[in-house]
Design an enzyme around this catalytic site. Structure first.
Site, PDB file in Angstrom:
ATOM      1  N   ASP A  10      46.226  83.656 -69.680  1.00 60.49           N
ATOM      2  CA  ASP A  10      46.831  84.893 -69.409  1.00 60.49           C
ATOM      3  C   ASP A  10      47.127  85.224 -71.195  1.00 60.49           C
ATOM      4  OD1 ASP A  10      48.729  82.742 -69.548  1.00 60.49           O
ATOM      5  OD2 ASP A  10      50.360  84.413 -69.582  1.00 60.49           O
ATOM      6  N   GLU A  19      42.363  76.624 -64.809  1.00 59.43           N
ATOM      7  CA  GLU A  19      43.033  77.609 -65.933  1.00 59.43           C
ATOM      8  C   GLU A  19      42.725  76.850 -67.231  1.00 59.43           C
ATOM      9  OE1 GLU A  19      46.823  79.165 -65.327  1.00 59.43           O
ATOM     10  OE2 GLU A  19      46.698  80.663 -67.426  1.00 59.43           O
TER      11      GLU A  19
END
Ligand code: ZN
Length: 539
Positions: free
Chosen positions: A149, A516
């Site tokens: 992110d 991730e």
């Protein structure tokens, strides 16, 4: 990952000359080790393999000892696989893991000269509003995007920087190559240039009373767009104890590291650390960080701040030699916490590192003698974990949780430090198996670092990699890896309940739970890679 998995599992980046070569085989029959001319050097026979509890694989570790530089093949009746042994085999990947942080830079252009095809315009340059007081806006640009992110978080950033700084302090030979970043050639080693990018941002995250804001994020995660297209407003989220203590520790450590390069910058960091400590002293009661109403970005909240304050006190004592910090560290240490965790959630290991490798006898009987015994005992238990795994991975089957790579790399760090304190070869060998795990010697036959290895992560949960229109992901980023403990329902749907923990992984962009990337997963891998690179010719 189109290639089929092999019956041989190897470090896909090759092996460093002068260090023992280890591979794994998933077949019971003998294995031939051949040289480049095709001559058989050894015939390796072994007992029927046992089942590895984390993967369900019947696997045997092959310890080939130290091999001369060259190309070899491992061969049985089903398959052969080449392995290479060369000096400095891991320099490139280790430096790429540092350069991976450059690609996470926020608030600046990544230009073609330094980022190649992964260039992009400046992102997140607008001033940010303070969450509790929207009329107050501050310019807080810079820092690294935390993970997949675009948020920026103080605690995780501080921990990442600390890993880099201790890497440079302990193993400069393994991490001193230029990285081709904008600062290259300015007289400072590039690993310190890259760390400074985050340190400058950390300083901006301090409130006037000394506390640190927990994070600078939007209210919600951005969709999969390039960072410069993410124009939702960012907020300085409330301050918190853990972030303040971690920033305090990191800045005090950075003061010592940068002092000889830039006295003014170092002094600014020490003053900021001292103000953070004063705030902690004036706010002794721990309050866990909670997302304000309407905010859905990462929490990074701990159970308590004892280990964070301990780390801060150790670093402040190392920076100032003021007895009050040693006393504080000693008192905090006696309340007990893990000394072998180095991630954002538990930072006691970094404080232990400061005591054992910097302060030493100056820390006193408790913080040196007793802490050393505790550290050796705790890191000894990690060696047992490695011994119980078919692949030598220092992780119990229930340890495959979100970001399992952090546990593997933290355990590598613990065993490296143990080996440095004791000279134990078994510790060093087991630590090396964790590095091999990251680069392919694992149940998935997968190199977890993007851009490296023969079968490597292609679809990390990383917004720029998903949005830039380039097939290959941004290089030098390490995936969180298998996670069966805290995974998404859609992951469970695909992998079912029978898939063993060490194979609970999807190389798919949506799978933040298994694929991730994060800055603080790169950094312990840098520490580990630099240690082994420094043993093998270095940079
Ligand atoms: Zn940005």
């Amino acid at each position: 990952m189109e290639k089929e998995t092999s019956v041989f599992r190897i470090n896909q980046e090759g092996y460093a000359a002068g260090l023992p070569v280890c591979a794994a085989v998933l077949a019971a029959e003998p294995v031939l080790l051949k040289n480049a001319a095709g001559e058989t050097l050894r015939r390796l026979c072994f007992d029927a393999p046992e089942t590895d509890p984390a993967s369900g694989d019947r696997v045997t570790l092959l310890d080939l000892g130290i091999l001369d530089e060259g190309v070899y093949t491992l061969e049985n009746s089903r398959e052969s696989r080449a392995i290479t042994v060369r000096p400095g085999a891991w320099n490139k990947v280790t430096h790429a893991l540092v350069k991976g942080l450059y690609y996470q830079r926020c608030g600046c252009v990544l230009d073609e000269a330094h980022a190649g095809p992964y260039r992009h315009a400046a992102c997140h340059t607008a001033p940010a509003a303070v969450w509790e007081d929207r009329c107050t806006r501050r310019t807080v640009t810079g820092g690294w995007h935390d993970a997949g992110d675009y948020g920026k978080y103080v605690g995780p950033g501080a921990v990442t920087v600390a890993h880099l700084l201790y890497t440079w302090k302990l193993f400069p030979r393994g991490c001193s190559d230029p990285l081709n970043i904008p600062e290259t050639g300015n007289g400072l080693p590039d690993i310190l240039n890259e760390a400074r990018w985050e340190l400058d941002w950390l300083l901006r995250m301090q409130r006037s009373d000394g506390a640190f804001h927990n994070k600078l994020t939007k209210a919600r995660f951005a969709p999969f767009i390039m960072p410069e297209d993410d124009l939702e407003p960012e907020y300085l989220m409330p301050v918190c104890h853990c972030a303040t203590a971690d920033a305090c520790a990191c800045l005090a450590l950075a003061f010592r590291i940068y002092r000889s390069f830039d006295e003014g910058f170092a002094g600014t960091m020490l003053q900021a650390a001292l103000r953070a400590w004063d705030w902690l002293e004036n706010h002794p009661d721990y309050v866990p960080f909670r997302n304000p109403e309407g905010v859905r970005t990462g929490l990074y909240s701990g159970w308590n701040d004892t280990d964070n304050r301990f780390w801060a006190a150790c670093e402040l004592f190392a920076a100032t030699r003021e007895e009050r910090f040693r006393e504080a560290a000693e008192k905090l240490y006696l309340s007990g916490f893990s000394l072998i965790q180095f991630g954002w959630a538990d930072v006691g290991g970094i404080g232990a590192l400061c005591c054992l490798f910097d302060l030493k006898e100056k820390a006193g009987g408790i913080l040196y003698g007793r802490l050393r015994e505790d550290f050796l005992r705790q890191s000894g238990s990690v060696l047992c974990l490695s011994g119980e795994s078919g692949y030598g991975t220092a992780l119990a089957p229930d340890g495959y949780t979100w970001g399992s790579i952090l546990s593997v790399m933290s355990h590598a760090m613990a065993m490296i430090l143990n080996s440095l304190l004791t000279g134990r070869e078994d510790m060093r060998r087991a630590a090396l198996l964790q590095w091999h795990y990251a680069l392919g010697l694992n149940a998935l036959d997968l190199c977890f670092v993007t851009g490296f290895g023969e079968r490597s992560v292609m679809h990390p949960h990383h917004r720029p990699s998903g949005a830039d229109g380039i097939d290959a992901p941004v290089p030098g980023l390490i995936s969180g890896g298998p996670n069966k403990s805290h995974c998404y329902p859609q992951t469970k749907e695909k992998l079912g309940s029978e898939t063993p923990p060490a194979k609970y992984y999807l190389d798919e962009t949506p799978s933040a739970d298994t694929n991730e990337i994060a800055i603080y997963w790169n950094s312990p891998a840098v520490f580990t890679g630099a240690f082994f690179s420094s043993l093998s010719g270095g940079a």
